[in-house]
Design an enzyme around this catalytic site. Structure first.
Site, mmCIF file in Angstrom:
data_model
loop_
_atom_site.group_PDB
_atom_site.id
_atom_site.type_symbol
_atom_site.label_atom_id
_atom_site.label_comp_id
_atom_site.label_asym_id
_atom_site.label_seq_id
_atom_site.Cartn_x
_atom_site.Cartn_y
_atom_site.Cartn_z
ATOM 1 N N ASP A 60 -6.792 -13.831 1.237
ATOM 2 C CA ASP A 60 -7.907 -13.228 1.964
ATOM 3 C C ASP A 60 -8.798 -12.422 1.023
ATOM 4 O O ASP A 60 -8.385 -12.008 -0.052
ATOM 5 C CB ASP A 60 -7.372 -12.304 3.078
ATOM 6 C CG ASP A 60 -6.428 -11.239 2.538
ATOM 7 O OD1 ASP A 60 -5.606 -11.588 1.665
ATOM 8 O OD2 ASP A 60 -6.512 -10.076 2.958
ATOM 9 N N GLU A 61 -9.996 -12.197 1.487
ATOM 10 C CA GLU A 61 -10.918 -11.226 0.906
ATOM 11 C C GLU A 61 -10.942 -11.279 -0.623
ATOM 12 O O GLU A 61 -10.633 -10.300 -1.298
ATOM 13 C CB GLU A 61 -10.515 -9.812 1.354
ATOM 14 C CG GLU A 61 -10.560 -9.647 2.864
ATOM 15 C CD GLU A 61 -10.116 -8.278 3.315
ATOM 16 O OE1 GLU A 61 -10.722 -7.750 4.258
ATOM 17 O OE2 GLU A 61 -9.151 -7.718 2.743
ATOM 18 N N ARG A 115 0.854 -1.201 0.000
ATOM 19 C CA ARG A 115 0.000 0.000 0.000
ATOM 20 C C ARG A 115 0.880 1.239 0.000
ATOM 21 O O ARG A 115 0.638 2.184 -0.731
ATOM 22 C CB ARG A 115 -0.916 -0.010 1.220
ATOM 23 C CG ARG A 115 -2.256 -0.667 0.994
ATOM 24 C CD ARG A 115 -2.147 -2.078 0.413
ATOM 25 N NE ARG A 115 -3.437 -2.740 0.352
ATOM 26 C CZ ARG A 115 -3.964 -3.459 1.341
ATOM 27 N NH1 ARG A 115 -3.282 -3.636 2.470
ATOM 28 N NH2 ARG A 115 -5.145 -4.019 1.209
ATOM 29 N N THR A 150 -0.455 -0.572 5.892
ATOM 30 C CA THR A 150 0.028 0.813 5.724
ATOM 31 C C THR A 150 -0.882 1.721 4.876
ATOM 32 O O THR A 150 -0.415 2.730 4.368
ATOM 33 C CB THR A 150 1.445 0.810 5.117
ATOM 34 O OG1 THR A 150 1.407 0.107 3.869
ATOM 35 C CG2 THR A 150 2.456 0.186 6.044
ATOM 36 N N TYR A 187 -3.610 -5.747 15.187
ATOM 37 C CA TYR A 187 -3.540 -4.828 14.045
ATOM 38 C C TYR A 187 -3.100 -3.444 14.544
ATOM 39 O O TYR A 187 -3.906 -2.685 15.068
ATOM 40 C CB TYR A 187 -4.898 -4.756 13.323
ATOM 41 C CG TYR A 187 -5.095 -5.830 12.272
ATOM 42 C CD1 TYR A 187 -4.501 -7.094 12.408
ATOM 43 C CD2 TYR A 187 -5.879 -5.609 11.144
ATOM 44 C CE1 TYR A 187 -4.695 -8.077 11.446
ATOM 45 C CE2 TYR A 187 -6.071 -6.594 10.179
ATOM 46 C CZ TYR A 187 -5.476 -7.823 10.345
ATOM 47 O OH TYR A 187 -5.670 -8.799 9.392
ATOM 48 N N HIS A 197 -6.901 -9.406 -4.159
ATOM 49 C CA HIS A 197 -5.907 -8.373 -3.821
ATOM 50 C C HIS A 197 -4.780 -8.408 -4.860
ATOM 51 O O HIS A 197 -3.595 -8.347 -4.510
ATOM 52 C CB HIS A 197 -5.336 -8.588 -2.419
ATOM 53 C CG HIS A 197 -6.266 -8.124 -1.326
ATOM 54 N ND1 HIS A 197 -6.520 -6.802 -1.076
ATOM 55 C CD2 HIS A 197 -7.015 -8.820 -0.420
ATOM 56 C CE1 HIS A 197 -7.375 -6.687 -0.057
ATOM 57 N NE2 HIS A 197 -7.703 -7.904 0.352
ATOM 58 N N ASP A 252 -0.307 -6.252 -3.709
ATOM 59 C CA ASP A 252 -1.726 -6.039 -3.407
ATOM 60 C C ASP A 252 -2.360 -5.325 -4.592
ATOM 61 O O ASP A 252 -1.718 -5.143 -5.632
ATOM 62 C CB ASP A 252 -1.893 -5.230 -2.102
ATOM 63 C CG ASP A 252 -3.158 -5.642 -1.357
ATOM 64 O OD1 ASP A 252 -4.253 -5.463 -1.932
ATOM 65 O OD2 ASP A 252 -3.069 -6.149 -0.218
HETATM 66 C C1 ACM Z 1 -6.681 -8.984 6.232
HETATM 67 O O1 ACM Z 1 -6.728 -8.134 7.118
HETATM 68 N N1 ACM Z 1 -7.404 -8.851 5.133
HETATM 69 C C2 ACM Z 1 -5.845 -10.159 6.335
#
Ligand code: ACM
Length: 423
Positions: A234-235, A92, A369, A324, A171, A121
């Site tokens: 993820d996501e 990021r 970040t 986090y 991502h 990403d």
């Molecule tokens: C994440 O926070 N998407 C691993």
């Protein structure tokens, strides 16, 4: 006393003046564990025994912290967790090599032994891949392979292993911007994404895209000698696969129950390739349906770690509400969340549940970040919470007041620019 504190320290009364000639190295004692050590300070001097080179490294640092006028004592120390990680998102916002080296030094001081670099990403691809030069051409700043060799070697000298992460199949918009044939609309030229969130544009499921991932992972595994390779995972929204004729055909061909199963298939396929080269794949675990055979980094909540362990995964605990560090320590930021120093210190990693002994490998804190454009921002978000996390990871977090008492001189000795310390 230092941060993190040793697990067991018996102070016997009296001191001895230590100079080089008075420190004896006993042969390695495997019973102490690879990262463990024992120090005996007697009126005759100090003796250091260790379970291996990492233990000796930590033991020497503890000995140095005792000072030249060392108290007579016996210290027996080893970490509670073998994975004591920090993740830095360099996708990021790119972080210069010099800062990564500095962060490695700071990890080593805190006996943290994994630096996970989130290298790719939607918003950037930060690792030179010789076979696919456009990946970094479209993304601006990045690490050359030469930079990475320097980082890996610097880290190894400090018993820190770099864990590289290449995000797939979601991502991944920066990669699709470089090579549109990786996406689900190959004739569409997408830009590297310039906002935060989860891009709907993900890798397609074609063999050629799996081949691209294999090629990239080959260069990654040649560069990073550590055991683990992170595959992201993820996501990943399935919308493009649900709507795409080619994706649906491929899903049927693969015998998958539907588009929702394609993410786990993708990660498991890349994971099998990593395993075929003698390494271990790891991924962000987004809940049941994680990729079989791929170690789970559980970030959703506190329960998903033990649950994934019972599902048969090896697990690294990274619950966002405790780890986090992009959540501010005092007032809610863009995520609407706060993670105080006390909350980090109070994080008690759950043990592996019955029936899943040995499956919880350790813990990791994250520095995403999006809202940290510079190393100065990262440092202010990382510290002092990283100091608290180090005691959690080593297994010696106890009295918070005592920790705060030790923290001020410790921060001064580090020379970092910490964010707020709120007792
Ligand atoms: C994440 O926070 N998407 C691993």
């Amino acid at each position: 006393m230092m941060i993190p504190r040793p697990r067991e320290a018996a102070v016997l009364g009296g001191t001895v003046t230590l100079h080089d000639g008075l420190v004896r190295h006993a042969p390695d004692d495997p019973r102490l564990g690879e990262e463990g050590y024992r120090i005996d300070v007697t009126p005759d001097g100090a003796e250091l025994a260790a379970g291996g080179p990492a233990g000796r490294f930590y033991g020497l640092r503890t000995l140095a912290a005792l000072g030249p006028e060392a108290p007579l004592c016996r210290i027996t120390d080893r970490p509670a967790h073998s994975w004591r990680g920090v993740m830095l998102d360099v996708a990021r916002h790119f972080m210069p090599k010099e800062f990564v080296l500095r962060l490695i030094d700071l990890l080593a001081v805190h006996r943290l032994n994994r630096l996970h670099l989130h290298l790719t990403d939607d918003q950037g691809w930060r690792l030179q891949i010789k076979r696919y030069p456009r990946l970094t051409e479209v993304s601006g700043e990045h690490y050359t392979q030469e930079d990475i060799r320097e980082i890996v070697s610097y880290a190894a000298d400090r018993f820190v292993t770099i864990v590289p992460e290449i995000e797939m199949p979601g991502h991944a918009q920066a990669a699709i911007a470089a090579y549109p044939w990786l996406g689900n609309q190959p004739s569409r030229h997408l830009p590297v994404w310039d906002s935060w969130g989860i891009s709907p544009h993900v890798f397609n499921l074609e063999e050629v895209t799996i081949g691209f991932c294999r090629d990239v992972l080959d260069e990654v595994m040649d560069l990073f000698p550590g055991e683990y390779v992170h595959l992201g995972g993820d996501e990943c929204p399935a919308d493009e696969w649900e709507r795409g004729e080619a994706a649906l055909r491929r899903i049927a061909e693969l015998g998958l129950p539907g588009p929702d199963a394609a993410r786990a298939w993708f990660i498991a396929t890349a994971g099998a390739y990593v395993a075929s080269r003698g390494r271990r794949p790891i991924h962000w675990y987004d809940g049941p349906g994680g990729a079989p055979g791929v170690t789970a980094m559980t970030w959703l909540d506190h329960e998903s770690g033990p649950r994934a362990a019972l599902e048969g995964f090896d697990v690294v605990l990274a619950p966002h509400t405790s780890t986090y560090f992009d959540y501010p320590a005092d007032t809610p930021g863009p995520h609407g969340r706060v993670l105080s120093l006390a909350d980090v210190y109070g994080f008690t990693p759950p043990p592996a549940p019955e029936g899943a002994t040995g499956r919880i490998l350790g813990v990791q804190c994250q520095l995403w970040t999006e809202y940290m454009p510079t190393p100065e921002h990262v440092e202010a978000m990382a510290f002092p919470r990283l100091c608290a996390f180090a005691e959690v990871a080593w297994g010696t977090a106890g009295d918070y007041r005592d920790f705060l008492h030790r923290l001020s001189p410790h921060l001064e000795s580090l020379g970092v620019r910490p964010g707020p310390v709120i007792p």
